[in-house]
Design a protein around this motif. Structure first.
Motif, PDB file in Angstrom:
ATOM      1  N   LEU A 170      -2.006   5.245 -12.474  1.00  0.00           N
ATOM      2  CA  LEU A 170      -0.854   4.463 -12.019  1.00  0.00           C
ATOM      3  C   LEU A 170      -1.136   3.825 -10.660  1.00  0.00           C
ATOM      4  O   LEU A 170      -0.806   2.656 -10.426  1.00  0.00           O
ATOM      5  N   GLY A 171      -1.759   4.594  -9.761  1.00  0.00           N
ATOM      6  CA  GLY A 171      -2.104   4.047  -8.451  1.00  0.00           C
ATOM      7  C   GLY A 171      -3.109   2.919  -8.546  1.00  0.00           C
ATOM      8  O   GLY A 171      -2.970   1.890  -7.860  1.00  0.00           O
ATOM      9  N   VAL A 172      -4.110   3.098  -9.409  1.00  0.00           N
ATOM     10  CA  VAL A 172      -5.101   2.036  -9.614  1.00  0.00           C
ATOM     11  C   VAL A 172      -4.426   0.806 -10.205  1.00  0.00           C
ATOM     12  O   VAL A 172      -4.731  -0.342  -9.831  1.00  0.00           O
ATOM     13  N   GLY A 173      -3.474   1.021 -11.119  1.00  0.00           N
ATOM     14  CA  GLY A 173      -2.763  -0.101 -11.723  1.00  0.00           C
ATOM     15  C   GLY A 173      -1.996  -0.916 -10.689  1.00  0.00           C
ATOM     16  O   GLY A 173      -2.032  -2.161 -10.705  1.00  0.00           O
TER      17      GLY A 173
ATOM     18  N   GLU B 205       0.831  -1.205   0.000  1.00  0.00           N
ATOM     19  CA  GLU B 205       0.000   0.000   0.000  1.00  0.00           C
ATOM     20  C   GLU B 205       0.863   1.252   0.000  1.00  0.00           C
ATOM     21  O   GLU B 205       0.485   2.275  -0.571  1.00  0.00           O
ATOM     22  N   THR B 206       2.040   1.172   0.625  1.00  0.00           N
ATOM     23  CA  THR B 206       2.976   2.299   0.561  1.00  0.00           C
ATOM     24  C   THR B 206       3.420   2.530  -0.877  1.00  0.00           C
ATOM     25  O   THR B 206       3.597   3.678  -1.303  1.00  0.00           O
ATOM     26  N   LEU B 207       3.596   1.443  -1.634  1.00  0.00           N
ATOM     27  CA  LEU B 207       3.944   1.569  -3.054  1.00  0.00           C
ATOM     28  C   LEU B 207       2.817   2.247  -3.823  1.00  0.00           C
ATOM     29  O   LEU B 207       3.075   3.093  -4.690  1.00  0.00           O
ATOM     30  N   VAL B 208       1.565   1.887  -3.505  1.00  0.00           N
ATOM     31  CA  VAL B 208       0.415   2.560  -4.134  1.00  0.00           C
ATOM     32  C   VAL B 208       0.469   4.054  -3.849  1.00  0.00           C
ATOM     33  O   VAL B 208       0.291   4.889  -4.750  1.00  0.00           O
ATOM     34  N   PHE B 209       0.715   4.402  -2.599  1.00  0.00           N
ATOM     35  CA  PHE B 209       0.833   5.808  -2.197  1.00  0.00           C
ATOM     36  C   PHE B 209       1.937   6.505  -2.987  1.00  0.00           C
ATOM     37  O   PHE B 209       1.737   7.579  -3.573  1.00  0.00           O
TER      38      PHE B 209
ATOM     39  N   SER C 298      -2.694  -1.036  -7.490  1.00  0.00           N
ATOM     40  CA  SER C 298      -3.695  -1.692  -6.640  1.00  0.00           C
ATOM     41  C   SER C 298      -4.241  -2.951  -7.304  1.00  0.00           C
ATOM     42  O   SER C 298      -4.415  -3.989  -6.648  1.00  0.00           O
ATOM     43  N   LEU C 299      -4.521  -2.874  -8.615  1.00  0.00           N
ATOM     44  CA  LEU C 299      -5.022  -4.048  -9.325  1.00  0.00           C
ATOM     45  C   LEU C 299      -3.955  -5.145  -9.395  1.00  0.00           C
ATOM     46  O   LEU C 299      -4.271  -6.338  -9.272  1.00  0.00           O
ATOM     47  N   ALA C 300      -2.692  -4.737  -9.600  1.00  0.00           N
ATOM     48  CA  ALA C 300      -1.611  -5.729  -9.633  1.00  0.00           C
ATOM     49  C   ALA C 300      -1.493  -6.434  -8.286  1.00  0.00           C
ATOM     50  O   ALA C 300      -1.283  -7.650  -8.220  1.00  0.00           O
ATOM     51  N   ARG C 301      -1.671  -5.668  -7.212  1.00  0.00           N
ATOM     52  CA  ARG C 301      -1.624  -6.273  -5.889  1.00  0.00           C
ATOM     53  C   ARG C 301      -2.794  -7.242  -5.705  1.00  0.00           C
ATOM     54  O   ARG C 301      -2.647  -8.318  -5.115  1.00  0.00           O
ATOM     55  N   LEU C 302      -3.973  -6.855  -6.243  1.00  0.00           N
ATOM     56  CA  LEU C 302      -5.144  -7.723  -6.133  1.00  0.00           C
ATOM     57  C   LEU C 302      -4.925  -9.024  -6.905  1.00  0.00           C
ATOM     58  O   LEU C 302      -5.236 -10.113  -6.419  1.00  0.00           O
ATOM     59  N   VAL C 303      -4.383  -8.903  -8.120  1.00  0.00           N
ATOM     60  CA  VAL C 303      -4.104 -10.106  -8.925  1.00  0.00           C
ATOM     61  C   VAL C 303      -3.106 -10.996  -8.206  1.00  0.00           C
ATOM     62  O   VAL C 303      -3.256 -12.227  -8.159  1.00  0.00           O
TER      63      VAL C 303
END
Length: 518
Positions: free
Chosen positions: A406-409, A384-388, A411-416
């Motif tokens: 980029l942040g959404v991307g 999540e720090t990376l998302v930030f 987050s989605l990569a983390r979800l996958v």
């Protein structure tokens, strides 16, 4: 009847008092935000104040969050600057109307709660990036200079890089020194009031004190600084889009701008509404779909008048709650007070130095960068720090929409990754003929070949214990494969031990393999 009138009268008094506090907060901020948003200087005061009036008189009564206060927001300045630079100020109204229409449609389709699912790390990264850009651009305005990055690629980074040059001008050049002094005076008042104000006086807005002190200083010492230009009739700056402006609807970029505005404004409004709920216990909880419709209605009207977009604003909302507001009457009245001020005392606005408003936004921009949030996030969740960080860097380095995407991307990569990662650890004891298999993560069809391969390596005739305690998810494909393998394994003389209760928890009492459970 008397018993009913007393509490109603008390609520009205609370709302009237709170509305006066919010009015004093909103007045300088609305003008400053308009200037920071790239609105032509001669129209900035009018555009900012008209948006605030709409936020009070229109959005306030319709709002799904009774104590939320809407108006022009610092969180949208970077986006609006980009729109004005790309498409012109005359097209801003079209973009704002598209955004408002999208918000109403989203509310009617009951999509309000969806916006609450946006990662807090993404939102805070976005706000931190916006804060840095506001700080960088308004620092130059605070010394009566033009931000050097205006209209240029990577303009935000250029503004940030040349802050030392602005400091040098403010210290050494007579044309910029008076404005720099006024800016420092305003920031000093804001900082000292926040730290040292007596508890009984904390409801007095620091921004108002800063503007009053700066205005008094410039008048008393006859300082040569830029003042807020005010037209003879403030409301004349608001106008409906002309027929020629509608040609902008042929540009797909304008439609994308409206969609991005709707997303950001909706997320900010609903997060502010959630914060308002947590700050008070008097009003009913937020109706998120109704809030979207209210914001959309306000933005359609703002678009028709070609002013700034409206959204829920945390600074004004928290001031409203802390001042004791009880109902939506407070938000409505704050808009009424601004309208009366514009109609009766517009000449006072022309006495306000631009440097004072820029200083308020420099202070506001710095406050948007929540370092403590980033530190806590680093300790709790590195991804999540990376998302930030990615969102922040994208907003500062490119633009607001790119930063969000980029942040959404990430987050989605983390979800996958979360739904595809499965760690398998096997411990085999040939002496006792016992095998322990530990599963950690999500058992989905993506990891089915590896899962099946690990099971097939367990020798026939052994006792096998499949540990599921750290399994977060198992899909139908993996469950079916496990059941079939378990039947074949036991038919070959093995004994299978499964955590049946965990399977029940994961699949809501779905049947598990016919095996011994431990």
């Amino acid at each position: 009847m008397l018993l009913l009138k007393v509490p109603i009268a008390r609520f009205v008094w609370h709302d009237v008092f709170a509305s006066a506090v919010v009015f004093l907060v909103a007045l300088p901020l609305s003008m400053g935000i308009a200037i920071a948003s790239g609105v032509p200087m001669e129209k900035a005061a009018s555009v900012g104040l008209v948006t605030a009036i709409i936020g009070g008189l229109v959005v306030g009564p319709l709002s799904g969050s009774p104590l939320q206060v809407s108006g022009p927001a610092a969180g949208l300045t970077v986006m609006v600057v980009d729109f004005i630079q790309k498409y012109g100020f005359e097209t801003l109204g079209i973009i704002v109307m598209i955004g408002g229409l999208v918000q109403i449609v989203a509310g009617l389709f009951r999509l309000g709660p969806v916006f609450r699912a946006v990662s807090p790390a993404l939102i805070q990264g976005m706000l931190a990036g916006i804060g840095v850009l506001i700080f960088a651009s308004q620092f130059h305005v605070m010394v009566d200079d033009i931000p050097p990055g205006t209209g240029k690629e990577f303009g935000g980074i250029l503004n940030l890089w040349l802050i030392p040059a602005a400091v040098f001008k403010g210290v050494t050049e007579p044309a910029h020194r008076p404005a720099a002094v006024i800016g420092l005076l305003t920031i000093a008042i804001l900082s000292l009031w926040a730290a040292l104000a007596p508890k009984a006086l904390r409801l007095v807005p620091a921004a108002l004190l800063g503007v009053v002190a700066a205005t008094a200083a410039t008048s008393s010492f006859d300082l040569d600084v830029r003042y807020v230009p005010v037209p003879e009739r403030l409301l004349d700056a608001a106008r409906a889009p002309r027929l020629a402006d509608l040609d902008a609807l042929r540009d797909i970029g304008v439609w994308l701008a409206g969609l991005s505005l709707a997303f950001v404004a909706s997320a900010e409004s609903l997060l502010t509404a959630t914060a308002a709920d947590s700050l008070q216990r008097h009003a009913v909880r937020t109706g998120y779909n109704r809030e979207l419709i209210a914001q959309g209605t306000g933005n359609i009207l703002c678009g028709l008048l070609n002013v700034l977009p409206v959204t829920g604003v945390i600074v004004r909302t928290s001031a409203n709650v802390m001042a004791g507001a009880r109902t939506r009457l407070s938000s409505f009245l704050h808009g009424a007070w601004i309208l009366l001020f514009v109609l009766l005392l517009p000449q006072l606005l022309s006495m306000i130095p631009v440097a004072a408003l820029a200083a308020i936004l420099v202070y506001t921009g710095a406050k948007l960068v929540k370092v403590d949030f980033a530190k806590d996030l680093w300790r709790q969740d590195r991804i999540e720090t990376l998302v930030f960080g990615v969102t922040f860097a994208g907003v500062v380095g490119f633009d607001l929409l790119t930063g969000i995407l980029l942040g959404v991307g990430v987050s989605l990569a983390r979800l996958v990754y979360t739904f595809s990662h499965l760690a398998i650890r096997v411990e085999k004891n040939d002496t006792s003929r016992f095998v322990h298999m530990f599963l950690d993560g999500a058992a989905t069809f993506i990891r089915l070949p590896r899962f099946a391969g690990a099971l097939e390596e367990i020798p026939p005739g052994y006792d096998a214990h499949i540990h599921l305690g750290r399994l977060t998810y198992i899909d139908h494909a993996c469950l079916t494969m496990l059941i079939d393998w378990g039947k074949n394994f036991e038919a070959a003389g093995g004994r299978l031990h499964l955590d049946r209760d965990i399977l029940h928890r994961l699949f809501e009492e779905q049947a598990s393999p016919s095996a011994n459970a431990t």
